[in-house]
Design an enzyme around this catalytic site. Structure first.
Site, short mmCIF file in Angstrom:
data_model
loop_
_atom_site.label_atom_id
_atom_site.label_comp_id
_atom_site.label_asym_id
_atom_site.label_seq_id
_atom_site.Cartn_x
_atom_site.Cartn_y
_atom_site.Cartn_z
N ASP A 215 11.32 -3.44 10.41
CA ASP A 215 12.31 -4.08 11.27
C ASP A 215 11.79 -5.43 11.77
OD1 ASP A 215 14.83 -3.79 12.81
OD2 ASP A 215 13.50 -3.83 14.54
N GLU A 266 -3.74 1.35 -1.12
CA GLU A 266 -4.58 2.55 -1.13
C GLU A 266 -3.76 3.81 -1.41
OE1 GLU A 266 -6.85 2.86 2.47
OE2 GLU A 266 -7.10 0.67 2.61
#
Length: 540
Positions: A215, A266
């Protein structure tokens, strides 16, 4: 005379080996406003278990992922976007185990789950802000924008929800809120803010989510000197520009996304998509450079007036700008912040026809598409009585701005009273449901061959079967009121032709008609395309 919009640079830079293309590059992502989707326990509020129960519908529809609007404990001031705890679930929606179960159920159905994250501001009920109110010298106070007591606010910044962007604390200090006063802006120059959000990302990634919609991704950092903005509050049609130079799009924000990208790296297969409401498409695209966000939502079609020329400009401009940084475009036609398409495009039969045509156009474009829950049903904007409205935009403007409640009314599942949103005998829904809402219901449209729901399902199946739609190389042309997108990819050529005018036109469509938004007549290689309609063609 045909008007051709060049996207040659985009075609060259966007080519990706099919085997190496990540899922999100051409995914169709279904946005769920959780509070309004499905209520499992009868309290009148949609929840995670309700969404779990409806996941088979999303798999049947044919989308690839579901994005959930904020599910966190909230102060209740802005539909969940005023967060109290970023690593928890609001009791109205369930608990963390419900979200984990949702992710597992979605995976079994071949669906990804994307969460909403709100890094620009917190709730004024967040422990940090409460501590800062109690003690101006505590470490938490440095995590927000406070200014000392004075007669006037520190600068001329305005809230997007109306009024000044500064409010007073009980001891006379000023604090910044670019949205509602209950949403104090964080100061990302304090390292503790970044560190805490990185823990939040890992918390949810460890639970198997596929990524985050970010957002206000163009916010976070503000001008360090809190200088006045040079222009008025009102943004341009397509987003904020130089008039808001001190509050948005500060250069430091890109370093945040580089750190977040490294965290996602990752967790293979995860992604970040940002809400970036800027007028300059080149600036928007920079947020999706290879080491930043994976995607930045493109709102040009959502904000463009109906017409072949403005839509063509929006499409070609986005393909070119995003192509310069090697990113796919994330197309948006509707969301929880904007008036429903049917109403925006003229209402009634006219708005419905345009909505159906726009759906085929959007799903024919290379990149990903974001579909707001209920748009596949052709829902209009609901008329919410003033006394039932909850959006702070309505209340802060004194009713001058209607706000966003009308696009957040609960989803209709069947034509029975309550439209299947809640169990029988449940409490009243959190927003009132229009009396005729059941005629748009999923169960009603499922059995109708020409329904808007059926059209979306067929289009999604064809898009998946023909990669030239989602990942092909496009050419955009206009001829009068007719817009054509011709895409080459996967050893085939597909064409989407849209008549955006008021008269039937004869359009050259050599090949097999795969799908049309309304009934069309074909003669040889020509299709008589009615006003406000679209057709998909697989060329010979």
């Amino acid at each position: 005379m045909a008007r051709r919009l060049s996207v040659a640079r985009t075609q060259t830079r966007r080519r990706v080996a099919p085997a190496a293309a990540p899922w999100w590059r051409d995914a169709v992502v279904y946005q769920v406003y959780l509070r309004s989707f499905a209520d499992s326990d009868g309290d009148g509020i949609g929840d995670l278990r309700g969404l779990r129960q409806r996941l088979p519908y999303l798999a049947w529809l044919g989308v690839d992922a579901v994005w959930i609007n904020p599910h966190y404990p909230s102060g209740g001031a802005d539909g969940g976007y005023d967060v109290v705890d970023y690593r928890a679930v609001d009791p109205d929606y369930g608990d963390v185990s419900d979200l984990e179960a949702l992710v597992e159920d979605a995976a079994r159905l071949g669906l990804k789950v994307v969460l909403d994250v709100v890094p620009n501001h917190t709730s004024d009920q967040h422990p940090w802000f409460r501590a800062a109110l109690a003690d101006p010298d505590c470490p938490e106070a440095a995590r927000y924008h406070f200014a000392p007591p004075s007669e006037q606010p520190p600068n001329n910044w305005r809230s997007l929800f109306g009024g000044p962007a500064w409010s007073r604390t009980p001891d006379g200090r000023w604090y910044l809120h670019l949205f509602a006063p209950e949403q104090p802006d964080l100061d990302w120059r304090d390292p503790a803010v970044a560190e805490d959000f990185e823990r939040t990302l890992r918390f949810w990634l460890d639970r198997g989510v596929a990524g985050f919609r970010v957002d206000v991704a163009y916010g976070l950092y503000k001008d360090a000197g809190l200088r006045d903005n040079p222009g008025s509050y009102a943004p341009t049609l397509f987003g904020h520009g130089p008039e808001q130079a001190m509050t948005w799009n500060q250069p430091e924000v890109h370093d945040v996304w580089r750190r977040w990208r490294s965290i996602c790296d990752e967790y293979p297969g995860t992604m970040l998509v940002g809400e970036v409401c800027l007028a300059d498409l080149e600036q928007v695209a920079l947020y999706s450079r290879p080491d930043e966000l994976h995607q930045a939502l493109s709102f040009r079609l959502l904000k463009s007036p109906w017409g072949a020329a403005p839509f063509a400009e929006a499409i070609a401009g986005a393909l070119d700008a995003y192509g310069r940084v090697g990113a796919p475009v994330s197309w948006v036609l509707g969301n929880h912040d904007k008036e429903r398409q049917v109403t925006r495009f003229g209402g009634g039969e006219l708005g419905t026809a345009r909505t159906r045509a726009a759906a085929l156009l959007t799903l024919a474009l290379p990149g990903s598409a974001y579909l707001y829950a209920g748009d596949e049903l052709g829902l209009p904007q609901a008329d919410v009585p003033d006394e039932a409205r909850q959006d702070p935009i309505f209340h802060r403007s004194g009713g001058a701005r209607a706000g966003r409640d009308g696009c957040r009314v609960p989803m209709p599942w069947n034509p029975a009273p309550g439209v299947g949103f809640s169990p029988e005998g449940a409490a009243e829904p959190w927003l009132p449901i229009p009396a005729d809402w059941g005629r748009h219901a999923v169960s009603v449209q499922t059995g109708q061959g020409g329904s808007t729901l059926t059209l979306h399902r067929r289009a999604l199946a064809l898009r998946r079967a023909h990669p030239a739609f989602g990942s092909g190389s496009p050419t955009i042309t206009t001829r009068g009121d007719v817009l054509t997108v011709r895409s080459v990819g996967g050893g085939e050529t597909v064409r989407c032709v849209v008549n955006m005018g008021s008269e039937t036109v004869l359009a050259g469509c050599p090949g097999q008609v795969m799908l049309a938004s309304t009934q069309v007549r074909r003669s040889g290689g020509t299709v008589a395309l009615p006003p406000n309609s679209a057709v998909w063609v697989l060329e010979d």
